[in-house]
Design a protein around this motif. Structure first.
Motif, mmCIF file in Angstrom:
data_model
loop_
_atom_site.group_PDB
_atom_site.id
_atom_site.type_symbol
_atom_site.label_atom_id
_atom_site.label_comp_id
_atom_site.label_asym_id
_atom_site.label_seq_id
_atom_site.Cartn_x
_atom_site.Cartn_y
_atom_site.Cartn_z
ATOM 1 N N PHE A 1 0.848 -1.192 0.000
ATOM 2 C CA PHE A 1 0.000 0.000 0.000
ATOM 3 C C PHE A 1 0.879 1.235 0.000
ATOM 4 O O PHE A 1 2.015 1.204 0.495
ATOM 5 N N ARG A 2 0.349 2.334 -0.497
ATOM 6 C CA ARG A 2 1.108 3.597 -0.404
ATOM 7 C C ARG A 2 1.259 3.945 1.078
ATOM 8 O O ARG A 2 0.335 3.772 1.885
ATOM 9 N N GLY A 3 2.433 4.366 1.423
ATOM 10 C CA GLY A 3 2.729 4.740 2.797
ATOM 11 C C GLY A 3 3.053 3.566 3.719
ATOM 12 O O GLY A 3 3.336 3.774 4.892
ATOM 13 N N TYR A 4 3.032 2.333 3.193
ATOM 14 C CA TYR A 4 3.372 1.161 3.998
ATOM 15 C C TYR A 4 4.683 0.552 3.489
ATOM 16 O O TYR A 4 5.147 0.860 2.402
ATOM 17 N N TYR A 5 5.229 -0.335 4.303
ATOM 18 C CA TYR A 5 6.518 -0.951 4.009
ATOM 19 C C TYR A 5 6.361 -2.456 3.868
ATOM 20 O O TYR A 5 5.434 -3.046 4.389
ATOM 21 N N ALA A 6 7.340 -3.053 3.233
ATOM 22 C CA ALA A 6 7.504 -4.516 3.248
ATOM 23 C C ALA A 6 8.999 -4.789 3.242
ATOM 24 O O ALA A 6 9.738 -4.276 2.406
ATOM 25 N N PHE A 7 9.439 -5.557 4.209
ATOM 26 C CA PHE A 7 10.819 -6.024 4.282
ATOM 27 C C PHE A 7 10.745 -7.545 4.230
ATOM 28 O O PHE A 7 10.267 -8.180 5.166
ATOM 29 N N ILE A 8 11.170 -8.123 3.123
ATOM 30 C CA ILE A 8 11.030 -9.571 2.969
ATOM 31 C C ILE A 8 12.392 -10.213 2.733
ATOM 32 O O ILE A 8 13.339 -9.569 2.284
ATOM 33 N N GLY A 9 12.440 -11.491 3.035
ATOM 34 C CA GLY A 9 13.649 -12.272 2.792
ATOM 35 C C GLY A 9 13.301 -13.601 2.156
ATOM 36 O O GLY A 9 12.272 -14.200 2.481
ATOM 37 N N LEU A 10 14.133 -14.038 1.248
ATOM 38 C CA LEU A 10 14.025 -15.371 0.648
ATOM 39 C C LEU A 10 14.959 -16.261 1.467
ATOM 40 O O LEU A 10 16.145 -15.962 1.605
ATOM 41 N N VAL A 11 14.419 -17.334 2.016
ATOM 42 C CA VAL A 11 15.134 -18.136 3.010
ATOM 43 C C VAL A 11 15.366 -19.553 2.492
ATOM 44 O O VAL A 11 14.447 -20.183 1.966
ATOM 45 N N LEU A 12 16.594 -20.029 2.645
ATOM 46 C CA LEU A 12 16.952 -21.419 2.342
ATOM 47 C C LEU A 12 17.395 -22.072 3.637
ATOM 48 O O LEU A 12 18.421 -21.695 4.210
ATOM 49 N N ASP A 13 16.583 -23.004 4.128
ATOM 50 C CA ASP A 13 16.850 -23.733 5.373
ATOM 51 C C ASP A 13 17.326 -22.826 6.512
ATOM 52 O O ASP A 13 18.341 -23.088 7.160
ATOM 53 N N GLY A 14 16.603 -21.751 6.730
ATOM 54 C CA GLY A 14 16.871 -20.871 7.867
ATOM 55 C C GLY A 14 17.792 -19.706 7.587
ATOM 56 O O GLY A 14 17.901 -18.805 8.406
ATOM 57 N N ARG B 1 19.772 -28.964 -1.750
ATOM 58 C CA ARG B 1 19.820 -30.423 -1.608
ATOM 59 C C ARG B 1 18.396 -30.967 -1.482
ATOM 60 O O ARG B 1 17.489 -30.266 -1.024
ATOM 61 N N SER B 2 18.218 -32.203 -1.869
ATOM 62 C CA SER B 2 16.917 -32.854 -1.748
ATOM 63 C C SER B 2 16.437 -32.765 -0.301
ATOM 64 O O SER B 2 17.191 -33.048 0.631
ATOM 65 N N GLY B 3 15.197 -32.318 -0.113
ATOM 66 C CA GLY B 3 14.629 -32.204 1.227
ATOM 67 C C GLY B 3 14.820 -30.839 1.882
ATOM 68 O O GLY B 3 14.173 -30.549 2.890
ATOM 69 N N GLU B 4 15.705 -30.008 1.346
ATOM 70 C CA GLU B 4 15.878 -28.675 1.921
ATOM 71 C C GLU B 4 14.650 -27.828 1.625
ATOM 72 O O GLU B 4 13.945 -28.042 0.652
ATOM 73 N N LYS B 5 14.426 -26.820 2.485
ATOM 74 C CA LYS B 5 13.221 -26.002 2.405
ATOM 75 C C LYS B 5 13.558 -24.557 2.058
ATOM 76 O O LYS B 5 14.566 -24.024 2.497
ATOM 77 N N VAL B 6 12.653 -23.945 1.273
ATOM 78 C CA VAL B 6 12.798 -22.548 0.860
ATOM 79 C C VAL B 6 11.456 -21.859 1.124
ATOM 80 O O VAL B 6 10.402 -22.427 0.827
ATOM 81 N N TRP B 7 11.514 -20.640 1.688
ATOM 82 C CA TRP B 7 10.292 -19.900 1.952
ATOM 83 C C TRP B 7 10.576 -18.408 1.931
ATOM 84 O O TRP B 7 11.717 -17.980 1.818
ATOM 85 N N VAL B 8 9.508 -17.620 2.072
ATOM 86 C CA VAL B 8 9.600 -16.162 2.119
ATOM 87 C C VAL B 8 9.185 -15.744 3.521
ATOM 88 O O VAL B 8 8.220 -16.269 4.072
ATOM 89 N N LYS B 9 9.928 -14.790 4.101
ATOM 90 C CA LYS B 9 9.565 -14.347 5.447
ATOM 91 C C LYS B 9 9.608 -12.827 5.549
ATOM 92 O O LYS B 9 10.270 -12.140 4.767
ATOM 93 N N SER B 10 8.904 -12.335 6.556
ATOM 94 C CA SER B 10 8.946 -10.920 6.907
ATOM 95 C C SER B 10 10.227 -10.685 7.696
ATOM 96 O O SER B 10 10.604 -11.501 8.534
ATOM 97 N N ARG B 11 10.886 -9.548 7.447
ATOM 98 C CA ARG B 11 12.137 -9.274 8.147
ATOM 99 C C ARG B 11 12.022 -8.065 9.074
ATOM 100 O O ARG B 11 13.025 -7.493 9.484
ATOM 101 N N SER B 12 10.791 -7.681 9.409
ATOM 102 C CA SER B 12 10.593 -6.531 10.282
ATOM 103 C C SER B 12 9.366 -6.758 11.157
ATOM 104 O O SER B 12 8.445 -7.474 10.782
ATOM 105 N N SER B 13 9.343 -6.110 12.318
ATOM 106 C CA SER B 13 8.214 -6.273 13.236
ATOM 107 C C SER B 13 7.381 -5.001 13.358
ATOM 108 O O SER B 13 6.700 -4.788 14.332
ATOM 109 N N SER B 14 7.406 -4.172 12.349
ATOM 110 C CA SER B 14 6.644 -2.923 12.369
ATOM 111 C C SER B 14 5.195 -3.153 11.947
ATOM 112 O O SER B 14 4.910 -3.961 11.075
ATOM 113 N N SER B 15 4.269 -2.397 12.553
ATOM 114 C CA SER B 15 2.862 -2.493 12.163
ATOM 115 C C SER B 15 2.617 -1.828 10.811
ATOM 116 O O SER B 15 1.530 -1.925 10.255
#
Length: 190
Positions: free
Chosen positions: A116-129, A155-169
């Motif tokens: 949204f305008r005036g809002y933020y997003a801080f994201i990270g692409l994560v590979l097994d933590g 590697r087979s079985g490893e996990k990838v996800w997207v996470k938030s990198r900030s705790s702001s409202s």
């Protein structure tokens, strides 16, 4: 005359001996050739099976979109893309937002987020933590989008996800028909 016959008989017996030795030598030579050819065919068969295994392996690719939770105000909160457009290899789980690699190899991942305008997003692409790529979005006057990507060995079985990198409202994503949040990945080479 008996001597002549004896001489001829000895010549014939000698020649037959030579022929026998030659046949024996050829038999041994052909046996060696047969063994060498058999070994080469076995090696070639193993190579064909190895290559067929790679060809028979199904393609691994996923593309997910749509967020039911647009507010990401907790650090390390997983961003869950709930609709799977494609999920070849069934590695992406729409309930958890986590991709689990069905096979090891070189993968390319991409995350596209809008705010949204005036809002933020801080994201990270994560590979097994571990964060392997990160980005942020902000524009005070309009809705904006950005993309983060990475090519990594997984590697087979490893996990990838997207996470938030900030705790702001003020961390709030946005989506509509024109601005879609997406997470995708594809096996490039294994």
């Amino acid at each position: 005359m008996v001597n002549e016959i004896k001489k001829t008989e000895d010549n014939v017996i000698s020649t037959l001996g030579d022929i026998k030795r030659a046949v024996s030598d050829f038999t041994d030579m052909f046996a060696d050739m047969k063994e060498n050819i058999s070994n080469e065919l076995l090696k070639g068969g193993d190579e064909i099976k190895r290559r067929e295994g790679k060809l028979e392996r199904p393609p691994i690719a996923f593309h997910a979109n749509y967020l039911t939770d647009l507010v990401h105000d907790t650090t390390d909160e997983i961003v869950i893309f709930t609709k799977s457009v494609i999920n070849e290899g069934t590695g992406y789980d729409t309930s958890t937002g986590i991709f689990t690699a069905p096979v090891g190899g070189l993968y390319q991942f991409s995350v596209h987020t809008c705010v949204f305008r005036g809002y933020y997003a801080f994201i990270g692409l994560v590979l097994d933590g571990k964060v392997i790529a990160g980005g942020s979005n902000y524009d005070k006057d309009s809705y904006t989008c950005s993309t983060v990507g990475a090519i990594v060995r997984v590697r087979s079985g490893e996990k990838v996800w997207v996470k938030s990198r900030s705790s702001s409202s003020n961390n709030q994503l946005y989506q509509d028909a024109m601005k879609m949040n997406t997470f995708s990945g594809v096996l490039v080479n294994n």
